[in-house]
Enzyme design. Structure first.
Site, PDB file in Angstrom:
ATOM      1  N   GLU A 121      46.338  22.377  36.402  1.00 57.82           N
ATOM      2  CA  GLU A 121      45.387  21.917  37.168  1.00 57.82           C
ATOM      3  C   GLU A 121      44.673  23.016  37.945  1.00 57.82           C
ATOM      4  OE1 GLU A 121      48.284  20.265  37.590  1.00 57.82           O
ATOM      5  OE2 GLU A 121      48.035  18.384  36.963  1.00 57.82           O
ATOM      6  N   TYR A 133      40.985  31.698  33.446  1.00 60.05           N
ATOM      7  CA  TYR A 133      41.393  30.719  32.415  1.00 60.05           C
ATOM      8  C   TYR A 133      40.417  30.295  31.031  1.00 60.05           C
ATOM      9  CZ  TYR A 133      44.754  29.403  36.210  1.00 60.05           C
ATOM     10  OH  TYR A 133      45.499  29.363  37.002  1.00 60.05           O
TER      11      TYR A 133
HETATM   12  C1  LIG Z   1      44.084  33.417  39.668  1.00 61.30           C
HETATM   13  C2  LIG Z   1      44.489  35.000  39.584  1.00 61.30           C
HETATM   14  C3  LIG Z   1      45.848  35.264  39.003  1.00 61.30           C
HETATM   15  C4  LIG Z   1      43.549  35.861  38.450  1.00 61.30           C
HETATM   16  O1  LIG Z   1      43.880  37.075  38.650  1.00 61.30           O
HETATM   17  P1  LIG Z   1      42.673  38.392  39.106  1.00 61.30           P
HETATM   18  O2  LIG Z   1      43.394  39.617  39.163  1.00 61.30           O
HETATM   19  O3  LIG Z   1      41.857  37.835  40.010  1.00 61.30           O
HETATM   20  O4  LIG Z   1      42.273  38.295  37.442  1.00 61.30           O
HETATM   21  P2  LIG Z   1      42.471  39.273  36.222  1.00 61.30           P
HETATM   22  O5  LIG Z   1      43.722  40.020  36.345  1.00 61.30           O
HETATM   23  O6  LIG Z   1      42.408  38.710  34.993  1.00 61.30           O
HETATM   24  O7  LIG Z   1      41.415  40.487  36.477  1.00 61.30           O
HETATM   25  C5  LIG Z   1      40.471  40.415  35.680  1.00 61.30           C
HETATM   26  C6  LIG Z   1      39.253  41.082  36.194  1.00 61.30           C
HETATM   27  O8  LIG Z   1      39.978  42.687  36.397  1.00 61.30           O
HETATM   28  C7  LIG Z   1      39.062  43.664  36.162  1.00 61.30           C
HETATM   29  N1  LIG Z   1      39.836  44.593  35.103  1.00 61.30           N
HETATM   30  C8  LIG Z   1      40.248  45.562  35.578  1.00 61.30           C
HETATM   31  N2  LIG Z   1      40.916  46.299  34.613  1.00 61.30           N
HETATM   32  C9  LIG Z   1      41.328  45.329  33.616  1.00 61.30           C
HETATM   33  C10 LIG Z   1      41.957  45.325  32.481  1.00 61.30           C
HETATM   34  N3  LIG Z   1      42.806  46.346  31.890  1.00 61.30           N
HETATM   35  N4  LIG Z   1      42.096  44.155  31.663  1.00 61.30           N
HETATM   36  C11 LIG Z   1      41.264  43.052  31.845  1.00 61.30           C
HETATM   37  N5  LIG Z   1      40.938  43.048  32.965  1.00 61.30           N
HETATM   38  C12 LIG Z   1      40.479  44.053  33.933  1.00 61.30           C
HETATM   39  C13 LIG Z   1      37.934  43.107  35.207  1.00 61.30           C
HETATM   40  O9  LIG Z   1      36.748  43.369  35.947  1.00 61.30           O
HETATM   41  C14 LIG Z   1      38.294  41.665  35.263  1.00 61.30           C
HETATM   42  O10 LIG Z   1      37.208  40.892  35.627  1.00 61.30           O
HETATM   43  P3  LIG Z   1      36.117  40.286  34.586  1.00 61.30           P
HETATM   44  O11 LIG Z   1      36.953  39.135  33.911  1.00 61.30           O
HETATM   45  O12 LIG Z   1      35.048  39.405  35.594  1.00 61.30           O
HETATM   46  O13 LIG Z   1      35.596  41.220  33.817  1.00 61.30           O
HETATM   47  C15 LIG Z   1      44.322  35.974  40.904  1.00 61.30           C
HETATM   48  O14 LIG Z   1      43.015  35.779  41.310  1.00 61.30           O
HETATM   49  C16 LIG Z   1      45.104  35.112  42.028  1.00 61.30           C
HETATM   50  O15 LIG Z   1      46.321  35.203  42.317  1.00 61.30           O
HETATM   51  N6  LIG Z   1      44.322  34.247  43.063  1.00 61.30           N
HETATM   52  C17 LIG Z   1      45.136  33.655  43.897  1.00 61.30           C
HETATM   53  C18 LIG Z   1      45.938  32.372  43.422  1.00 61.30           C
HETATM   54  C19 LIG Z   1      45.413  31.437  42.451  1.00 61.30           C
HETATM   55  O16 LIG Z   1      44.347  30.909  43.001  1.00 61.30           O
HETATM   56  N7  LIG Z   1      45.975  31.018  41.411  1.00 61.30           N
HETATM   57  C20 LIG Z   1      45.240  30.122  40.591  1.00 61.30           C
HETATM   58  C21 LIG Z   1      45.693  28.665  40.885  1.00 61.30           C
HETATM   59  S1  LIG Z   1      44.918  27.421  39.549  1.00 61.30           S
END
Ligand SMILES: CC(C)(COP(=O)(O)OP(=O)(O)OC[C@H]1O[C@@H](n2cnc3c(N)ncnc32)[C@H](O)[C@@H]1OP(=O)(O)O)[C@@H](O)C(=O)NCCC(=O)NCCS
Length: 181
Positions: A121, A133
């Site tokens: 979710e 996702y």
């Molecule tokens: C949700 C969460 C885990 C996602 O992690 P994130 O760091 O934001 O996302 P990613 O690790 O996939 O980072 C992706 C971005 O990093 C960048 N990036 C840099 N180096 C990268 C690499 N080697 N590979 C992939 N992406 C890279 C890209 O710009 C990418 O953005 P894009 O997809 O728009 O191009 C994180 O935002 C988080 O912890 N949020 C707070 C808690 C939360 O909301 N959890 C989810 C509850 S449902």
């Protein structure tokens, strides 16, 4: 099982650091709670995490080269399915592709548990998580009305729907290039 990992997309710049994924233990809870309270307005309690350190759950931490916890996920295996309950990265570990390491580890756990379906979710307002996702291969299947606690623009307590997203494990493994030959 421990494994040295790097984000999986070779076309993207590497964050320049090795990371390790391992099972979460009680000694990780201080670090996990520091991240949890930093990234969620309505965080899980320490007790929620402590309850997850049982064989009924999969609880893994992503650890950097200095041994610091950079992120974690909690999932619950069911009958041929896996429910992702929490996935989080520390603020300074976000936007570096590290969510791929957590989600790949989750996929490996699905394979180990014989799960065929993975679901979660997410708040529709959590556009970063939604994007991550969708990019990974999840698609929306349902909406749960008033699922999450929330606050409106005036700071009053209210509820927010949850978007339910799902994907087959076989499809995700194929998309990530992790399917068995
Ligand atoms: C949700 C969460 C885990 C996602 O992690 P994130 O760091 O934001 O996302 P990613 O690790 O996939 O980072 C992706 C971005 O990093 C960048 N990036 C840099 N180096 C990268 C690499 N080697 N590979 C992939 N992406 C890279 C890209 O710009 C990418 O953005 P894009 O997809 O728009 O191009 C994180 O935002 C988080 O912890 N949020 C707070 C808690 C939360 O909301 N959890 C989810 C509850 S449902």
């Amino acid at each position: 099982m421990n494994a040295r990992l790097r984000p999986g997309d070779p076309a993207r710049p590497d964050p320049g650091q090795d990371f390790l994924l391992r099972d979460m233990t009680a000694s990780d809870l201080d670090a996990v709670m520091r991240i949890e309270t930093a990234v969620y307005p309505f965080p899980w309690s320490r007790g929620n995490f402590a309850d997850s350190l049982t064989p009924q759950y999969v609880a893994r931490v992503l650890v950097d080269a200095d041994g610091e916890v950079a992120g974690y996920f909690i999932a619950m295996p069911g009958v041929e399915e896996m429910h992702l309950l929490n996935v989080s990265l520390a603020p300074q570990a976000q936007q570096r592709g590290l969510s791929l390491l957590l989600l790949d580890s989750l996929l490996a756990s699905c394979r180990d548990h014989g799960a065929q379906l993975l679901w979660l979710e997410v708040r529709p307002s959590n556009t970063r998580a939604l994007h991550v996702y969708e990019q990974f291969g999840f698609y929306p299947i349902a909406r749960r009305r008033d699922y999450y606690p929330s606050t409106d623009a005036q700071g009053r307590t209210c509820r927010e729907d949850a978007l339910v997203m799902s994907a087959t494990v076989a499809d995700l493994l194929r998309r990530r290039g992790l399917a068995a030959e």
